[in-house]
Scaffold this motif. Structure first.
Motif, PDB file in Angstrom:
ATOM      1  N   MET A   1      11.880  -1.981  -2.260  1.00  0.00           N
ATOM      2  CA  MET A   1      11.184  -1.391  -1.119  1.00  0.00           C
ATOM      3  C   MET A   1       9.690  -1.303  -1.427  1.00  0.00           C
ATOM      4  O   MET A   1       9.304  -0.948  -2.531  1.00  0.00           O
ATOM      5  CB  MET A   1      11.737   0.010  -0.817  1.00  0.00           C
ATOM      6  N   CYS A   2       8.826  -1.627  -0.457  1.00  0.00           N
ATOM      7  CA  CYS A   2       7.389  -1.556  -0.644  1.00  0.00           C
ATOM      8  C   CYS A   2       6.948  -0.107  -0.819  1.00  0.00           C
ATOM      9  O   CYS A   2       7.574   0.825  -0.313  1.00  0.00           O
ATOM     10  CB  CYS A   2       6.676  -2.170   0.551  1.00  0.00           C
ATOM     11  N   THR A   3       5.821   0.079  -1.508  1.00  0.00           N
ATOM     12  CA  THR A   3       5.313   1.434  -1.714  1.00  0.00           C
ATOM     13  C   THR A   3       4.927   2.078  -0.387  1.00  0.00           C
ATOM     14  O   THR A   3       5.075   3.296  -0.219  1.00  0.00           O
ATOM     15  CB  THR A   3       4.100   1.392  -2.648  1.00  0.00           C
ATOM     16  N   GLY A   4       4.431   1.280   0.562  1.00  0.00           N
ATOM     17  CA  GLY A   4       4.064   1.834   1.866  1.00  0.00           C
ATOM     18  C   GLY A   4       5.263   2.334   2.643  1.00  0.00           C
ATOM     19  O   GLY A   4       5.246   3.428   3.214  1.00  0.00           O
ATOM     20  N   LYS A   5       6.334   1.531   2.675  1.00  0.00           N
ATOM     21  CA  LYS A   5       7.548   1.949   3.377  1.00  0.00           C
ATOM     22  C   LYS A   5       8.179   3.166   2.717  1.00  0.00           C
ATOM     23  O   LYS A   5       8.678   4.078   3.388  1.00  0.00           O
ATOM     24  CB  LYS A   5       8.546   0.792   3.408  1.00  0.00           C
ATOM     25  N   CYS A   6       8.158   3.188   1.387  1.00  0.00           N
ATOM     26  CA  CYS A   6       8.706   4.336   0.661  1.00  0.00           C
ATOM     27  C   CYS A   6       7.907   5.600   0.964  1.00  0.00           C
ATOM     28  O   CYS A   6       8.469   6.679   1.125  1.00  0.00           O
ATOM     29  CB  CYS A   6       8.705   4.036  -0.839  1.00  0.00           C
ATOM     30  N   SER A   7       6.589   5.471   1.060  1.00  0.00           N
ATOM     31  CA  SER A   7       5.738   6.621   1.374  1.00  0.00           C
ATOM     32  C   SER A   7       6.069   7.187   2.744  1.00  0.00           C
ATOM     33  O   SER A   7       6.152   8.412   2.926  1.00  0.00           O
ATOM     34  CB  SER A   7       4.265   6.220   1.319  1.00  0.00           C
TER      35      SER A   7
END
Length: 229
Positions: free
Chosen positions: A1-7
C-alpha cells in the motif's frame, strides 16, 4: 500500500475515534444524564482525558494524516507530499502522547471507581477494592447517589480505554508510515504515470516494425477484395 493511501486510511480512522472520546468525556460530566451532580464528579472526569488527550490531541494528527494523503506542497512532482508527511510525523507523536494520557487516566478511573455518596459521605468506596467491583456488581449498591453512576462510569471509561488503545496503535502506524513517506516519497506518482500510458491512444506511439508490417499486409488485402467486388 502507498504511504499516501495508508495516511488517508489512518486519518479517516483517527477522526471518528477522537470524536468518540470527546462525546464519552462529555457524557461523564452528566452522570445518568443529569446535570445536578457536577459538584461531586470524580477527579478522573475533571482531568478531561477523553476530551483533551484522546479527543483534540488525536483529532489534529487525524486531519494531518488525511491531508498528507492528498497532493503534496509541490503537486505531483518535485517533493510530492514529503513536506506534509514530515508534518504528520510530529503530529502523530503528539497524538500518541494524548492517547497514552487518555489510556492511563481511564484505566486508573476503572481501577479506583467513581466518586459517590456512600454511608452519608462523598468518597471513592471502591478505591481499596483492587477492582473487585468490576467483577462483582453486588458491590455497586454501596453507591447511593448519583443514581446508576457505577455502570455509567464503567461503560464510558471502558469505551475510552478501547478507543485510546486503537489510537495509540494507529498513531504508531502513521508515525512509521509518514517517516517512510518522508524518505521514499509516494508511489502514487508512478501509478498515475502507468495509467496515463495505458490510456494514451495507439497513434501516439512510434511506428514499430511489427505494426508497420501489419499495415503493409492489410493494404493489398483490402485492394484485392475491392477488385472482386
Amino acid at each position: 500500500m502507498c504511504t499516501g493511501k495508508c495516511s488517508r486510511f489512518v486519518g479517516l480512522s483517527l477522526i471518528p475515534l477522537s470524536l468518540v472520546c470527546i462525546v464519552a468525556n462529555t457524557l461523564l460530566l452528566v452522570p445518568n444524564a443529569e446535570t445536578g451532580w457536577t459538584d461531586h464528579l470524580s477527579l478522573h472526569v475533571w482531568l478531561m482525558a477523553g476530551f483533551i488527550g484522546g479527543g483534540l490531541m488525536v483529532l489534529c494528527p487525524g486531519i494531518t494524516a488525511v491531508r498528507a494523503g492528498g497532493k503534496g506542497c509541490c503537486g505531483a512532482g518535485c517533493c510530492g507530499n514529503r513536506c506534509r508527511m514530515l508534518h504528520s510525523v510530529f503530529c502523530s507523536a503528539f497524538g500518541a502522547l494524548g492517547a497514552i494520557y487518555c489510556l492511563a487516566v481511564s484505566g486508573a478511573a476503572l481501577r479506583i471507581g467513581p466518586k459517590c455518596l456512600s454511608n452519608d459521605e462523598w468518597k471513592y468506596p471502591f478505591e481499596n477494592s483492587k477492582g473487585d467491583y468490576l467483577r462483582d456488581n453486588s458491590l455497586w449498591s454501596l453507591c447511593k447517589s448519583p443514581p446508576r453512576v457505577v455502570p455509567w462510569n464503567l461503560t464510558l471509561f471502558s469505551l475510552l480505554v478501547a478507543a485510546s488503545c486503537l489510537e495509540v496503535v494507529l498513531c504508531g502506524v502513521q508515525l512509521v508510515n509518514a517517516t517512510i513517506g518522508v524518505f521514499c516519497g509516494d508511489c502514487r506518482k508512478k501509478e498515475v504515470g502507468r495509467a496515463l500510458l495505458a490510456e494514451a491512444p495507439l497513434t501516439d506511439h512510434p511506428m514499430t516494425p511489427a505494426r508497420s508490417w501489419k499495415l503493409a499486409w492489410s493494404a493489398p488485402s483490402l485492394a484485392g477484395w475491392n477488385k472482386l467486388l
